[in-house]
Scaffold this active site. Structure first.
Site, PDB file in Angstrom:
ATOM      1  N   VAL A  81       0.947   7.234  -0.384  1.00 14.77           N
ATOM      2  CA  VAL A  81       1.254   6.651   0.410  1.00 14.77           C
ATOM      3  C   VAL A  81      -1.268   5.839   0.145  1.00 14.77           C
ATOM      4  O   VAL A  81      -1.447   6.201  -0.072  1.00 14.77           O
ATOM      5  CB  VAL A  81       0.352   6.854   1.583  1.00 14.77           C
ATOM      6  N   CYS A  82      -1.101   4.659   0.151  1.00 15.17           N
ATOM      7  CA  CYS A  82      -2.963   4.425  -0.107  1.00 15.17           C
ATOM      8  C   CYS A  82      -3.552   4.053   0.946  1.00 15.17           C
ATOM      9  O   CYS A  82      -3.643   3.026   1.885  1.00 15.17           O
ATOM     10  CB  CYS A  82      -2.840   3.203  -1.198  1.00 15.17           C
ATOM     11  N   LEU A  83      -4.160   5.077   1.607  1.00 13.04           N
ATOM     12  CA  LEU A  83      -5.214   4.887   2.435  1.00 13.04           C
ATOM     13  C   LEU A  83      -5.992   5.543   2.859  1.00 13.04           C
ATOM     14  O   LEU A  83      -6.467   7.218   2.456  1.00 13.04           O
ATOM     15  CB  LEU A  83      -3.855   5.462   3.829  1.00 13.04           C
ATOM     16  N   ASN A 138       0.698  -1.161  -0.408  1.00  9.94           N
ATOM     17  CA  ASN A 138       0.122  -0.104  -0.116  1.00  9.94           C
ATOM     18  C   ASN A 138       0.546   1.149   0.177  1.00  9.94           C
ATOM     19  O   ASN A 138       0.444   2.545  -0.149  1.00  9.94           O
ATOM     20  CB  ASN A 138      -0.538   0.696   1.105  1.00  9.94           C
TER      21      ASN A 138
END
Lengths: 188, 132
Positions: free
Chosen positions: A115-117, A108
């Site tokens: 950042v993949c959040l 992620n």
């Protein structure tokens, strides 16, 4: 009658004076963000997980800080990961920007540091994205959880990392550890 | 019980009368219960309580589900953070959605551009009313 007229005039004068004082809309916008941040930063200190550390380079600049996460469990255990968090002027309508400054092998987080959040997403169709009800402490907890609960191999940003995990968990683990040794170990 | 008596009475005299009646009633009930052991004594009952003074107490609160604007984190009945710093306190009004959540109109108008959902319940944002 006379006092009423005087009162109206006073009110008008006060209003005009107020308008003049905040002529630049940009200036007042910044102060809204900073007002929100002043409260949040005080709360933040008492509310971060044990594995996290928040540092403000300049105590007068609240809209920029680094977050150091040292996971106590999982694949990235003992690695030292530094995130740079920038809070835009439009906060809390717009979410903070986060960049991972430590190179990492993670499904992620891209190797460039994106950042993949979900809660950092500005536009979402469901309720998982950014909302003004969220606070800095949610960002800190969210980033911390990327190493544990929120770790998601099914919707990867680093596709290669996720594919390696599904193909061979042992080589995934080794690759993670290589990256930690190279980029996320304490500096001498 | 006592609250009901007070709220229905117009004057001190009326209230004191009712309280006296209530006292008598409860004593009578007691007498009925104790009938087997003690004979009823009607003379002593008359002046058991005398109401000398009474004060009405009332409380009020805003009739809204949430009292703090979730966007600027200021009470909705006060001006929002932006209007406070722009000195536009008088223009700052409150907006209610169909979901019954309330925000400052100015805060909400900034947010709906980004995402037309209530920041609290994530439901599609439909305006119920605007006002104070």
């Amino acid at each position: 009658m006379i006092t009423l007229a005087k009162k109206i005039k006073e009110e008008r004068d006060k209003k005009e004076k107020g308008n003049r004082a905040t002529e630049s809309p940009k200036g007042s916008r910044i102060s809204v963000r900073d007002k929100l941040l002043t409260k949040e930063v005080t709360e933040l200190d008492e509310n971060v997980p044990e594995s996290c550390k928040v540092d403000f380079k300049d105590p007068n600049v609240l809209h920029e800080f680094t977050l150091t996460v040292t996971p106590g469990e999982g694949y990235w255990k003992e690695g030292i990961f530094i995130f740079h968090v920038m809070i835009p002027e439009e906060y809390n309508i717009k979410p903070p920007h986060v960049l991972c400054e430590t190179k990492i092998w993670h499904p992620n987080i891209s190797e460039n540091g994106e950042v993949c959040l979900s809660l950092l997403r500005e536009h979402t169709l469901d309720g998982s994205g950014w909302a003004p009800t969220r606070k800095l402490k949610d960002i800190v907890w969210g980033l911390n959880s990327l190493f544990t609960d929120l770790l998601n191999f099914d919707d990867p940003l680093n596709v290669e990392a996720s594919e390696l995990y599904f193909k061979n968990k042992e080589s995934f683990r080794r690759r993670v550890e290589d990256y930690i040794r190279l980029y996320a170990s304490p500096r001498r | 019980m006592i609250f009901n008596i007070y709220s229905r009475c117009q004057s001190k005299e009326e209230a004191s009368g009712i309280v006296k009646m209530a006292a008598e009633n409860s004593l009578e009930e007691q007498d009925v219960n104790m009938e087997e052991n003690t004979p009823s004594k009607e003379q002593g009952v008359q002046k058991m309580f005398t109401l000398k003074k009474w004060n009405a107490v009332a409380m009020w609160s805003w009739d809204v589900e949430c009292d703090t604007c979730a966007i600027c984190r200021v009470q909705v009945m006060d001006a929002c953070l932006r209007c406070q710093s722009d000195n536009k306190q008088e223009e700052c009004v409150v907006i209610w959605g169909e979901c019954n959540h309330s925000f400052h109109n100015c805060c909400m108008s900034l947010w709906v551009v980004q995402n037309n959902r209530c920041p609290l319940c994530q439901q599609e944002w439909v305006v119920q009313r605007i006002g104070r």
